[in-house]
Design an enzyme around this catalytic site. Structure first.
Site, PDB file in Angstrom:
ATOM      1  N   MET A  32       0.846  -1.204   0.000  1.00 31.18           N
ATOM      2  CA  MET A  32       0.000   0.000   0.000  1.00 31.18           C
ATOM      3  C   MET A  32       0.878   1.250   0.000  1.00 31.18           C
ATOM      4  SD  MET A  32      -3.427  -0.932   2.035  1.00 31.18           S
ATOM      5  CE  MET A  32      -2.832  -0.660   3.684  1.00 31.18           C
ATOM      6  N   HIS A  39       9.256  -3.522   3.374  1.00 32.09           N
ATOM      7  CA  HIS A  39       8.821  -3.724   1.990  1.00 32.09           C
ATOM      8  C   HIS A  39      10.037  -4.042   1.098  1.00 32.09           C
ATOM      9  CE1 HIS A  39       5.626  -0.796   3.467  1.00 32.09           C
ATOM     10  NE2 HIS A  39       4.893  -1.815   3.058  1.00 32.09           N
ATOM     11  N   GLN A  63     -10.285  -2.779   2.148  1.00 32.40           N
ATOM     12  CA  GLN A  63      -9.772  -3.467   3.331  1.00 32.40           C
ATOM     13  C   GLN A  63      -9.742  -2.566   4.561  1.00 32.40           C
ATOM     14  OE1 GLN A  63      -5.907  -4.260   1.297  1.00 32.40           O
ATOM     15  NE2 GLN A  63      -5.026  -3.928   3.317  1.00 32.40           N
ATOM     16  N   ASP A 152       2.177  -9.729   8.973  1.00 26.87           N
ATOM     17  CA  ASP A 152       0.722  -9.849   8.870  1.00 26.87           C
ATOM     18  C   ASP A 152       0.400 -11.345   8.780  1.00 26.87           C
ATOM     19  OD1 ASP A 152      -0.177  -6.904   8.547  1.00 26.87           O
ATOM     20  OD2 ASP A 152       1.554  -7.116   7.244  1.00 26.87           O
ATOM     21  N   SER A 188       4.115   1.054   8.037  1.00 29.61           N
ATOM     22  CA  SER A 188       3.773   2.374   7.493  1.00 29.61           C
ATOM     23  C   SER A 188       2.983   3.176   8.515  1.00 29.61           C
ATOM     24  CB  SER A 188       2.938   2.220   6.217  1.00 29.61           C
ATOM     25  OG  SER A 188       3.621   1.409   5.291  1.00 29.61           O
TER      26      SER A 188
HETATM   27  P1  AMP Z   1       1.451  -2.890   3.545  1.00 28.83           P
HETATM   28  O1  AMP Z   1       1.996  -1.874   2.602  1.00 28.83           O
HETATM   29  O2  AMP Z   1       1.536  -2.471   4.968  1.00 28.83           O
HETATM   30  O3  AMP Z   1       0.120  -3.432   3.131  1.00 28.83           O
HETATM   31  O4  AMP Z   1       2.453  -4.123   3.460  1.00 28.83           O
HETATM   32  C1  AMP Z   1       2.798  -4.707   2.225  1.00 28.83           C
HETATM   33  C2  AMP Z   1       3.541  -5.976   2.491  1.00 28.83           C
HETATM   34  O5  AMP Z   1       4.727  -5.687   3.241  1.00 28.83           O
HETATM   35  C3  AMP Z   1       2.726  -6.983   3.323  1.00 28.83           C
HETATM   36  O6  AMP Z   1       2.931  -8.285   2.812  1.00 28.83           O
HETATM   37  C4  AMP Z   1       3.298  -6.808   4.695  1.00 28.83           C
HETATM   38  O7  AMP Z   1       3.169  -7.960   5.494  1.00 28.83           O
HETATM   39  C5  AMP Z   1       4.756  -6.528   4.380  1.00 28.83           C
HETATM   40  N1  AMP Z   1       5.414  -5.846   5.501  1.00 28.83           N
HETATM   41  C6  AMP Z   1       4.948  -4.767   6.181  1.00 28.83           C
HETATM   42  N2  AMP Z   1       5.784  -4.468   7.202  1.00 28.83           N
HETATM   43  C7  AMP Z   1       6.788  -5.376   7.167  1.00 28.83           C
HETATM   44  C8  AMP Z   1       7.947  -5.616   7.972  1.00 28.83           C
HETATM   45  N3  AMP Z   1       8.259  -4.835   9.017  1.00 28.83           N
HETATM   46  N4  AMP Z   1       8.762  -6.643   7.639  1.00 28.83           N
HETATM   47  C9  AMP Z   1       8.462  -7.443   6.573  1.00 28.83           C
HETATM   48  N5  AMP Z   1       7.385  -7.280   5.784  1.00 28.83           N
HETATM   49  C10 AMP Z   1       6.553  -6.266   6.076  1.00 28.83           C
END
Ligand code: AMP
Length: 289
Positions: A32, A39, A63, A152, A188
């Site tokens: 996102m 990421h 979501q 997650d 984020s």
């Molecule tokens: P988001 O942008 O928050 O929806 O996250 C996108 C992807 O990055 C998802 O698969 C999250 O689980 C992963 N993600 C977010 N934070 C972390 C982190 N600290 N370490 C590893 N992966 C992450």
């Protein structure tokens, strides 16, 4: 090199079609945006396995709950693209809401059972929104592999179940949580924290460390473990607990009185405007091993 940015599914498919003609493998990293090192760890994992990496950046409205942070969720496409340039992602897919959800949109992917426990009741509709958008992104990109953060944890379980149930031909790869130096999981949403709340948030990772040592020391039961972790987090006045859960890490089922071999400790805790998620999986050493 700065990755190319495409805005429409047609442009995405055209770019991927060119790669496929050369037999290049393709990895997808759904995000996102508001990218951080977590990421980028996903992007690096994709690059290690696939010839080409697509990063999708889409703040998915379906979501988010009705009173949640959709409107104020951090958005910084230019900053994200600059970060992706440092790791060398090939393509950014940043569609508009209207392109992903055209007028009359009527289809939802719901993954029963696994979406219903843990964070499910705290975020009604969230996992259906995730399952629907991930299905769309997988069908639009048709990658060989897609990369998700273990952070997650329930989301990864939902995506794995969905891919299996719908026979979507993709490998789902989960990457360990990337943390700041003080142990706080990168997110984020950490930008919502005041400096004081950010300092208080270290308690989550410490609570997980406490859980690991209690299991090591032979804590009596899942209920006793949950109580200790809950008490420890409650001692932080800035923390508001939504969830402290002990589960079977493979099934997400409540273990009852007996510890499973792989114990999931999952935390969902509010600090001011942010609700932070963290977890650990504890492999239990049995007497024989
Ligand atoms: P988001 O942008 O928050 O929806 O996250 C996108 C992807 O990055 C998802 O698969 C999250 O689980 C992963 N993600 C977010 N934070 C972390 C982190 N600290 N370490 C590893 N992966 C992450």
């Amino acid at each position: 090199m700065t990755p190319a940015i495409v805005r429409t599914v047609l442009e995405l498919r055209t770019a991927i079609g060119t790669w496929r003609k050369r037999a290049d493998s393709v990895g997808l990293v759904p995000t996102m945006g508001a990218l951080h090192e977590g990421h980028l760890a996903l992007v690096r994992a994709s690059q290690a396995q696939c010839r080409r990496t697509v990063v999708s950046i889409f703040v998915n409205p379906t979501q988010f709950g009705p009173n949640s942070d959709f409107a104020r969720y951090p958005r910084d496409l230019a900053g994200d693209v600059a970060k992706l340039a440092t790791v060398g992602a090939d393509l950014v897919f940043a569609p508009d809401v209207g392109d992903m959800y055209p007028p009359g949109f009527a289809t939802t992917v719901t993954v029963a059972r696994i979406s219903e426990g843990l964070c499910g009741p705290h975020r009604p509709g969230h996992f259906a929104g995730v399952a629907t958008i991930v299905t769309k992104l997988l069908l639009q990109t048709m990658p060989d592999a897609a990369y998700f953060g273990e952070k997650d944890y329930q989301q990864v379980m939902v995506v794995r179940r969905m891919v299996l149930d719908l026979s979507i031909p993709v490998e789902i790869v989960a990457i360990p949580t990337v943390r700041a130096d003080d142990g706080v999981a990168l997110s984020s949403r950490n930008v919502y924290l005041t400096p004081e709340e950010r300092r208080a948030a270290v308690r989550l990772n410490r609570a997980l460390a406490l859980a690991r040592s209690l299991v090591e020391e032979g804590v009596a039961s899942p209920a006793a473990l949950e109580r200790s972790v809950r008490d420890y987090i409650s001692q932080e006045p800035l923390a508001g607990i939504d969830l402290v859960a002990i589960r079977d890490a493979d099934t997400l089922e409540d273990p009852g009185d007996a510890f499973p071999d792989r114990i999931l400790v999952l935390l969902f805790v509010r600090f001011g405007k942010a609700r932070l998620l963290d977890h650990t999986v504890i492999e239990r050493r049995t007497a024989e091993s």
